[in-house]
Scaffold this active site. Structure first.
Site, PDB file in Angstrom:
ATOM      1  N   GLU A 140       4.548 -20.244  15.263  1.00 37.97           N
ATOM      2  CA  GLU A 140       3.910 -19.013  15.729  1.00 37.97           C
ATOM      3  C   GLU A 140       2.438 -19.038  15.351  1.00 37.97           C
ATOM      4  O   GLU A 140       1.996 -19.891  14.574  1.00 37.97           O
ATOM      5  CB  GLU A 140       4.587 -17.786  15.110  1.00 37.97           C
ATOM      6  CG  GLU A 140       5.966 -17.509  15.687  1.00 37.97           C
ATOM      7  CD  GLU A 140       6.591 -16.231  15.141  1.00 37.97           C
ATOM      8  OE1 GLU A 140       6.973 -15.387  15.944  1.00 37.97           O
ATOM      9  OE2 GLU A 140       6.707 -16.099  13.917  1.00 37.97           O
ATOM     10  N   HIS A 255       0.009  -6.517  18.319  1.00 41.60           N
ATOM     11  CA  HIS A 255       0.602  -7.753  18.842  1.00 41.60           C
ATOM     12  C   HIS A 255       0.017  -7.975  20.231  1.00 41.60           C
ATOM     13  O   HIS A 255      -0.052  -7.039  21.031  1.00 41.60           O
ATOM     14  CB  HIS A 255       2.130  -7.604  18.916  1.00 41.60           C
ATOM     15  CG  HIS A 255       2.842  -8.911  19.081  1.00 41.60           C
ATOM     16  ND1 HIS A 255       2.766  -9.644  20.242  1.00 41.60           N
ATOM     17  CD2 HIS A 255       3.617  -9.620  18.232  1.00 41.60           C
ATOM     18  CE1 HIS A 255       3.488 -10.749  20.093  1.00 41.60           C
ATOM     19  NE2 HIS A 255       4.013 -10.762  18.884  1.00 41.60           N
ATOM     20  N   ARG A 301      -3.439 -13.050  15.541  1.00 42.91           N
ATOM     21  CA  ARG A 301      -3.166 -11.997  16.522  1.00 42.91           C
ATOM     22  C   ARG A 301      -4.364 -11.119  16.861  1.00 42.91           C
ATOM     23  O   ARG A 301      -4.516 -10.677  17.991  1.00 42.91           O
ATOM     24  CB  ARG A 301      -2.058 -11.095  15.995  1.00 42.91           C
ATOM     25  CG  ARG A 301      -0.751 -11.794  16.038  1.00 42.91           C
ATOM     26  CD  ARG A 301       0.345 -10.953  15.494  1.00 42.91           C
ATOM     27  NE  ARG A 301       1.537 -11.771  15.576  1.00 42.91           N
ATOM     28  CZ  ARG A 301       2.705 -11.438  15.089  1.00 42.91           C
ATOM     29  NH1 ARG A 301       2.849 -10.281  14.480  1.00 42.91           N
ATOM     30  NH2 ARG A 301       3.733 -12.233  15.211  1.00 42.91           N
ATOM     31  N   HIS A 361       1.680  -2.956  16.305  1.00 44.06           N
ATOM     32  CA  HIS A 361       2.892  -3.697  15.975  1.00 44.06           C
ATOM     33  C   HIS A 361       3.282  -3.547  14.517  1.00 44.06           C
ATOM     34  O   HIS A 361       4.448  -3.358  14.188  1.00 44.06           O
ATOM     35  CB  HIS A 361       2.620  -5.179  16.285  1.00 44.06           C
ATOM     36  CG  HIS A 361       3.772  -6.088  16.056  1.00 44.06           C
ATOM     37  ND1 HIS A 361       4.974  -5.938  16.711  1.00 44.06           N
ATOM     38  CD2 HIS A 361       3.905  -7.187  15.261  1.00 44.06           C
ATOM     39  CE1 HIS A 361       5.801  -6.897  16.318  1.00 44.06           C
ATOM     40  NE2 HIS A 361       5.181  -7.651  15.431  1.00 44.06           N
ATOM     41  N   ARG A 396      -1.698 -10.002   9.108  1.00 43.41           N
ATOM     42  CA  ARG A 396      -0.417 -10.560   8.671  1.00 43.41           C
ATOM     43  C   ARG A 396      -0.069 -11.806   9.459  1.00 43.41           C
ATOM     44  O   ARG A 396      -0.124 -11.815  10.693  1.00 43.41           O
ATOM     45  CB  ARG A 396       0.706  -9.520   8.866  1.00 43.41           C
ATOM     46  CG  ARG A 396       2.082 -10.065   8.507  1.00 43.41           C
ATOM     47  CD  ARG A 396       3.142  -9.004   8.687  1.00 43.41           C
ATOM     48  NE  ARG A 396       3.305  -8.617  10.068  1.00 43.41           N
ATOM     49  CZ  ARG A 396       4.230  -9.116  10.889  1.00 43.41           C
ATOM     50  NH1 ARG A 396       5.092 -10.025  10.466  1.00 43.41           N
ATOM     51  NH2 ARG A 396       4.312  -8.693  12.128  1.00 43.41           N
TER      52      ARG A 396
HETATM   53  P1  FAD Z   1      12.618  -0.961   8.895  1.00 45.61           P
HETATM   54  O1  FAD Z   1      13.405  -2.139   9.251  1.00 45.61           O
HETATM   55  O2  FAD Z   1      11.813  -0.353   9.967  1.00 45.61           O
HETATM   56  O3  FAD Z   1      13.606   0.150   8.330  1.00 45.61           O
HETATM   57  C1  FAD Z   1      13.131   1.458   8.106  1.00 45.61           C
HETATM   58  C2  FAD Z   1      14.271   2.339   7.662  1.00 45.61           C
HETATM   59  O4  FAD Z   1      13.748   3.546   7.103  1.00 45.61           O
HETATM   60  C3  FAD Z   1      15.224   2.778   8.761  1.00 45.61           C
HETATM   61  O5  FAD Z   1      16.534   2.727   8.275  1.00 45.61           O
HETATM   62  C4  FAD Z   1      14.841   4.235   9.014  1.00 45.61           C
HETATM   63  O6  FAD Z   1      15.912   5.029   9.477  1.00 45.61           O
HETATM   64  C5  FAD Z   1      14.470   4.648   7.610  1.00 45.61           C
HETATM   65  N1  FAD Z   1      13.604   5.831   7.559  1.00 45.61           N
HETATM   66  C6  FAD Z   1      12.327   5.966   8.010  1.00 45.61           C
HETATM   67  N2  FAD Z   1      11.886   7.219   7.777  1.00 45.61           N
HETATM   68  C7  FAD Z   1      12.905   7.877   7.180  1.00 45.61           C
HETATM   69  C8  FAD Z   1      13.086   9.212   6.723  1.00 45.61           C
HETATM   70  N3  FAD Z   1      12.122  10.144   6.817  1.00 45.61           N
HETATM   71  N4  FAD Z   1      14.271   9.547   6.173  1.00 45.61           N
HETATM   72  C9  FAD Z   1      15.287   8.639   6.078  1.00 45.61           C
HETATM   73  N5  FAD Z   1      15.169   7.371   6.509  1.00 45.61           N
HETATM   74  C10 FAD Z   1      13.996   6.998   7.050  1.00 45.61           C
HETATM   75  N6  FAD Z   1       8.535  -9.399  11.424  1.00 45.61           N
HETATM   76  C11 FAD Z   1       8.848 -10.681  11.120  1.00 45.61           C
HETATM   77  O7  FAD Z   1       8.702 -11.105   9.979  1.00 45.61           O
HETATM   78  N7  FAD Z   1       9.350 -11.499  12.090  1.00 45.61           N
HETATM   79  C12 FAD Z   1       9.537 -11.093  13.376  1.00 45.61           C
HETATM   80  O8  FAD Z   1      10.013 -11.852  14.204  1.00 45.61           O
HETATM   81  C13 FAD Z   1       9.184  -9.758  13.707  1.00 45.61           C
HETATM   82  N8  FAD Z   1       9.323  -9.315  14.980  1.00 45.61           N
HETATM   83  C14 FAD Z   1       9.107  -7.987  15.245  1.00 45.61           C
HETATM   84  C15 FAD Z   1       9.353  -7.505  16.531  1.00 45.61           C
HETATM   85  C16 FAD Z   1       9.205  -6.158  16.818  1.00 45.61           C
HETATM   86  C17 FAD Z   1       9.461  -5.636  18.206  1.00 45.61           C
HETATM   87  C18 FAD Z   1       8.797  -5.266  15.787  1.00 45.61           C
HETATM   88  C19 FAD Z   1       8.643  -3.802  16.061  1.00 45.61           C
HETATM   89  C20 FAD Z   1       8.523  -5.748  14.507  1.00 45.61           C
HETATM   90  C21 FAD Z   1       8.668  -7.108  14.237  1.00 45.61           C
HETATM   91  N9  FAD Z   1       8.418  -7.623  12.962  1.00 45.61           N
HETATM   92  C22 FAD Z   1       8.708  -8.923  12.677  1.00 45.61           C
HETATM   93  C23 FAD Z   1       8.050  -6.728  11.855  1.00 45.61           C
HETATM   94  C24 FAD Z   1       9.311  -6.429  11.037  1.00 45.61           C
HETATM   95  O9  FAD Z   1      10.412  -6.284  11.894  1.00 45.61           O
HETATM   96  C25 FAD Z   1       9.175  -5.170  10.214  1.00 45.61           C
HETATM   97  O10 FAD Z   1       7.938  -5.147   9.554  1.00 45.61           O
HETATM   98  C26 FAD Z   1      10.280  -5.118   9.168  1.00 45.61           C
HETATM   99  O11 FAD Z   1      11.519  -5.265   9.792  1.00 45.61           O
HETATM  100  C27 FAD Z   1      10.211  -3.818   8.407  1.00 45.61           C
HETATM  101  O12 FAD Z   1      11.347  -3.727   7.605  1.00 45.61           O
HETATM  102  P2  FAD Z   1      11.548  -2.478   6.664  1.00 45.61           P
HETATM  103  O13 FAD Z   1      12.833  -2.690   5.964  1.00 45.61           O
HETATM  104  O14 FAD Z   1      10.322  -2.263   5.865  1.00 45.61           O
HETATM  105  O15 FAD Z   1      11.653  -1.223   7.665  1.00 45.61           O
HETATM  106  C1  SIN Z   2       7.055 -12.073  17.313  1.00 43.25           C
HETATM  107  O1  SIN Z   2       8.199 -12.510  17.500  1.00 43.25           O
HETATM  108  O2  SIN Z   2       6.092 -12.378  18.004  1.00 43.25           O
HETATM  109  C2  SIN Z   2       6.845 -11.117  16.199  1.00 43.25           C
HETATM  110  C3  SIN Z   2       6.796 -11.856  14.931  1.00 43.25           C
HETATM  111  C4  SIN Z   2       6.205 -11.014  13.848  1.00 43.25           C
HETATM  112  O3  SIN Z   2       5.726  -9.917  14.088  1.00 43.25           O
HETATM  113  O4  SIN Z   2       6.195 -11.493  12.701  1.00 43.25           O
END
Ligand code: FAD
Ligand code: SIN
Length: 563
Positions: A140, A255, A301, A361, A396
């Protein structure tokens, strides 16, 4: 007239709590560790805290699978090939972070990747494997080696979330309460004692020995975003209101390639598609990335996103195109989820150029934490996208976010379990300010939200300047003033209040940083300025609710990383 003018140009001010609470009218739960969020960061923290003997209550505002984690496509970064090394992965992370990463955090997280991936596999995550049975690794943007482990081609997050959700449900020490929205944290004497949540609009108080905020991202403050609707920055706003020091809030990663079809949701077209050879073209069929950066389509990015925006302006178009005809093999079988979504719009990945444009993103800023996930508020820890751990700096590296959630989630969970072994302080019987006197303005929340999202894209998005940022701050201040008077009651109104808070944090950080670096680009200060700004900007809430900024120490010249 004067009164109207001053309200219209209000300094953003935010209450310490959205609403007052009274425990005589609220159900009360007690737990060792309260985890807010069921994505990779919250799940890892909860599972490790529980394995360490703590009783854990995990709340998620939607269903437990409803997370940004489940949307992740590309994968999780891990060094596995002989020609690659942890040092090379650290170097890539620091280079893309443009001088603002914390090298110690980067080294710790990246060195922990192997163990984290093995742990996810033990939980049942099935990563794609090559013919020899080793992890299949993609490349990537910003990575000098293929090191992105993925699942089902382009559906890595879904597979990881499946495995962690199952583990959460099965763990005897973890109670999961989905559809429970955390509205406010309760802080007394500088210590976080618990939270107030809403379940079916009924209040629930939670008293906890330690609170782990793992609430994910903020993409919904922008009109164009890859993030699902739940990503409203609640945790960022909760931590700020609770008095935590926030950091890096000016850095929002766009993104480059989200599917752009009017009326369709902005589905992500993963960077692994460009990693596999797809190229960007404008409406005339011309490639423009080779002239913009030596890494062309695989440049960091921010570079690709701004090049797309410039090309959209130059060609008077709303988007550019991703051409997959240059990918080796059939893109429909390599990227099955993307092919399926594009197929619903009669777009054939192998044949048709895909309309794309940048979308918000990833939020790099959050509650400032140390390596253990501790924030500046005792008893409150933060991990994952809501935390500003210092791993990402000003930009990032792709696929480092799932990695951060897994590695620091473990460490934060263990620290929370240890913290919860100390004697617990009881929640106060009541708290929070009464609603301000005076008539309530009638607000159309959806209309306000739409205005906020559009303004953020125009003035606080990929290209910023002093005038646009000052105007954005004062509009947010006015909208927030109205919303506070209207008295946020239900979840949707609270989410809107949180989005206004996060928007103000982003605009304030962006106004303070008078240079361009990583994801933050100022048209009025177009150059990186290490002498004045090779430092992090911290924001916190003053007693009167306003945002106060302080600059961290300038990083030593030896620690500055070039993009
Ligand atoms: P999340 O997985 O977003 O979880 C948040 C949690 O908090 C949820 O359960 C939600 O319900 C809860 N929550 C929020 N507010 C409240 C509230 N007020 N009360 C109770 N619960 C609440 N990163 C990579 O490293 N690789 C990738 O390939 C990648 N691809 C991506 C593709 C997309 C489309 C997106 C959007 C992001 C991508 N990312 C990727 C980024 C990555 O997915 C996220 O940064 C990461 O998953 C965040 O994880 P987290 O556990 O911090 O939060
Ligand atoms: C992607 O698959 O392009 C997202 C990867 C990332 O946000 O880390």
């Amino acid at each position: 007239m004067t009164g109207t003018m001053s309200a219209l140009h209000a300094e953003p001010r935010f209450p310490a709590q959205l609403r007052a609470f009274d425990l005589r009218r609220t159900a009360l739960l007690r737990t060792d560790v309260l985890v807010i969020g069921s994505g990779i960061a919250g799940a890892c923290a909860a599972l490790h805290a529980a394995d360490d003997g703590a009783d854990v209550l995990l709340l998620s505002k939607g269903e437990i699978d409803d997370t940004n984690t489940a949307y992740a496509q590309g994968g999780i970064a891990v060094v596995r090939r002989a020609e690659d090394s942890i040092a090379a992965h650290v170097d890539d992370t620091l280079r893309v972070g443009n001088g603002l990463c914390d090298p110690e955090v980067a080294r710790h997280v990246i060195a922990g990747a192997d163990t984290a991936v093995e742990w996810l596999e033990r939980l049942g995550t099935r990563f794609d494997q090559d013919d020899g049975g080793s992890l299949e690794l993609s490349r990537e943007g910003g990575h000098t080696h293929p090191r992105v482990a993925h699942a089902n081609g382009d559906a890595t997050g879904l597979e990881i979330q499946r495995a962690i959700s199952e583990a959460l449900r099965e763990h005897p020490r973890i109670t999961v309460r989905p559809r429970t929205f955390v509205r406010d944290l309760i802080v007394r004497g500088g210590r976080c004692l618990g939270a107030i949540a809403l379940q079916n609009d009924l209040e629930l108080a939670v008293e906890a020995g330690a609170v782990v905020m793992a609430s994910g991202g903020t993409g919904q403050i922008f009109r164009e975003t890859t993030n699902p609707t739940g990503a409203s920055g609640d945790g960022h706003a909760l931590c700020f209101r609770a008095g935590a020091r926030m950091v890096d809030c000016e850095f929002v990663q766009f993104h480059p390639t989200t599917l752009y079809i009017a009326g369709a949701s902005r589905f992500l077209i993963s960077e692994i598609v460009r990693g596999a050879g797809a190229v960007l073209r404008d409406r005339n069929g011309d490639r423009f990335m080779p002239a913009a950066h030596p890494m062309a389509e695989l440049a960091p990015r921010d570079v690709v996103s701004r090049a797309i925006l410039e090309r959209m302006v130059a060609t008077d178009d709303t988007h550019v195109y991703l051409d997959l005809s240059t990918v080796e093999g059939d893109p429909r079988s390599i990227f099955p989820s993307i092919a399926r979504i594009c197929g619903t719009f009669d777009l054939d990945l192998a044949r048709d150029p895909i309309p794309v444009r940048p979308g918000a993103h990833y939020m790099l800023g959050g509650a400032a934490t140390d390596l253990d996930g501790r924030t500046s508020v005792a008893g409150l820890l933060a991990v994952g996208e809501v935390a500003g751990s210092g791993l990402h700096g000003a930009n990032r590296l792709a696929s480092n976010s799932l990695l951060e959630g897994a590695v620091l989630g473990r460490r934060t969970g263990l620290v929370a379990a240890a913290e919860a072994r100390n004697p617990r302080t009881e929640l106060p019987r009541s708290g929070g300010d009464a609603r301000p006197n005076g008539p309530r303005p009638h607000l159309l929340h959806e209309d306000l939200l739409y205005s906020l999202k559009s303004m953020m894209g125009r003035q606080v998005g990929l290209i910023r300047d002093a005038r646009g940022l000052a105007e954005a701050r004062s509009r947010i201040g006015f909208w927030n003033h109205c919303l506070v008077r209207a008295d946020a009651q239900d979840q949707r109104a609270c989410e809107l209040a949180n989005m206004l808070t996060v928007a103000a944090l982003v605009a304030t950080g962006a106004a303070e940083r008078r240079e361009s670096r990583g994801t933050h680009y100022r048209s009025d200060f177009g150059e990186r300025d290490d002498d004045a700004f090779c430092r992090r900007i911290y924001l916190h809430r003053e007693e009167d609710g306003s945002i106060r900024s302080t600059a961290g120490a300038v990083l030593a010249a030896s620690d500055r990383q070039q993009a």
